[in-house]
Design a protein around this motif. Structure first.
Motif, short mmCIF file in Angstrom:
data_model
loop_
_atom_site.label_atom_id
_atom_site.label_comp_id
_atom_site.label_asym_id
_atom_site.label_seq_id
_atom_site.Cartn_x
_atom_site.Cartn_y
_atom_site.Cartn_z
N GLN A 25 0.86 -1.17 0.00
CA GLN A 25 0.00 0.00 0.00
C GLN A 25 0.91 1.23 0.00
O GLN A 25 1.75 1.38 0.89
N LYS A 40 -3.96 9.84 -1.37
CA LYS A 40 -4.75 8.62 -1.37
C LYS A 40 -3.85 7.40 -1.43
O LYS A 40 -2.72 7.46 -1.91
N SER A 41 -4.38 6.30 -0.96
CA SER A 41 -3.65 5.04 -0.96
C SER A 41 -3.71 4.39 -2.34
O SER A 41 -4.71 4.48 -3.04
N TYR A 42 -2.63 3.75 -2.71
CA TYR A 42 -2.52 3.07 -4.00
C TYR A 42 -1.94 1.68 -3.74
O TYR A 42 -0.87 1.55 -3.13
N THR A 43 -2.64 0.63 -4.16
CA THR A 43 -2.16 -0.73 -3.96
C THR A 43 -1.32 -1.16 -5.14
O THR A 43 -1.71 -0.98 -6.29
N ASN A 44 -0.16 -1.72 -4.85
CA ASN A 44 0.76 -2.14 -5.89
C ASN A 44 1.15 -3.59 -5.67
O ASN A 44 1.65 -3.95 -4.62
N VAL A 61 1.81 10.34 -12.21
CA VAL A 61 0.43 9.99 -11.87
C VAL A 61 -0.48 10.36 -13.03
O VAL A 61 -0.43 11.48 -13.53
N TYR A 63 -4.40 10.72 -13.72
CA TYR A 63 -5.65 10.76 -12.96
C TYR A 63 -6.83 11.16 -13.84
O TYR A 63 -6.67 11.74 -14.91
N GLU A 69 -9.40 11.40 -7.51
CA GLU A 69 -9.06 10.31 -6.60
C GLU A 69 -9.00 8.97 -7.32
O GLU A 69 -8.60 7.96 -6.75
N GLU A 70 -9.38 8.95 -8.57
CA GLU A 70 -9.25 7.80 -9.45
C GLU A 70 -7.97 7.99 -10.25
O GLU A 70 -7.92 8.80 -11.17
N ILE A 72 -3.82 6.20 -11.47
CA ILE A 72 -2.85 5.11 -11.54
C ILE A 72 -1.46 5.73 -11.56
O ILE A 72 -1.30 6.90 -11.91
#
Length: 103
Positions: A25, A40-44, A61, A63, A69-70, A72
């Motif tokens: 995270q 915001k948190s980003y899962t990798n 980034v 977006y 908030e959406e 990658i």
């Protein structure tokens, strides 16, 4: 597209949901074109036991302008993988078409 900063990294690889791959995270902070700060948190999911990013790293980034908030994180690895698989697939299709054409 903009640049952001990795503000923290949480190692969730102990979950081992995906076999030997690591799950991390990352908290990402960036500013949008209309000067709004997003954190915001980003899962990798990584291909090893080490996080791809470290705290303080600068990342590209991409977006959604209507919903920032959406987003990658853009990286050469995220583009390279699908490209390689596409080229392999095209190779198989071309070879199959060549075989059919020969008979």
């Amino acid at each position: 597209m903009t640049t952001g900063t990795v503000t923290s990294v949480i190692d969730d690889s102990w979950l081992k949901v995906f076999g030997d791959q690591g799950l991390y995270q990352h908290s990402i902070r960036f500013v949008t074109a209309d000067k709004r700060w997003i954190s915001k948190s980003y899962t990798n999911l990584t291909d090893g036991f080490q996080s791809r990013y470290r705290e303080g790293d600068i990342v590209d980034v991409i977006y959604n302008p209507t919903d920032p908030e959406e987003f990658i994180i853009s990286s050469s690895a995220s583009i390279l993988g699908p490209t390689v698989f596409m080229l392999i697939g095209l190779g198989f299709i071309s070879y199959s078409a060549w075989l059919v054409w020969q008979f």
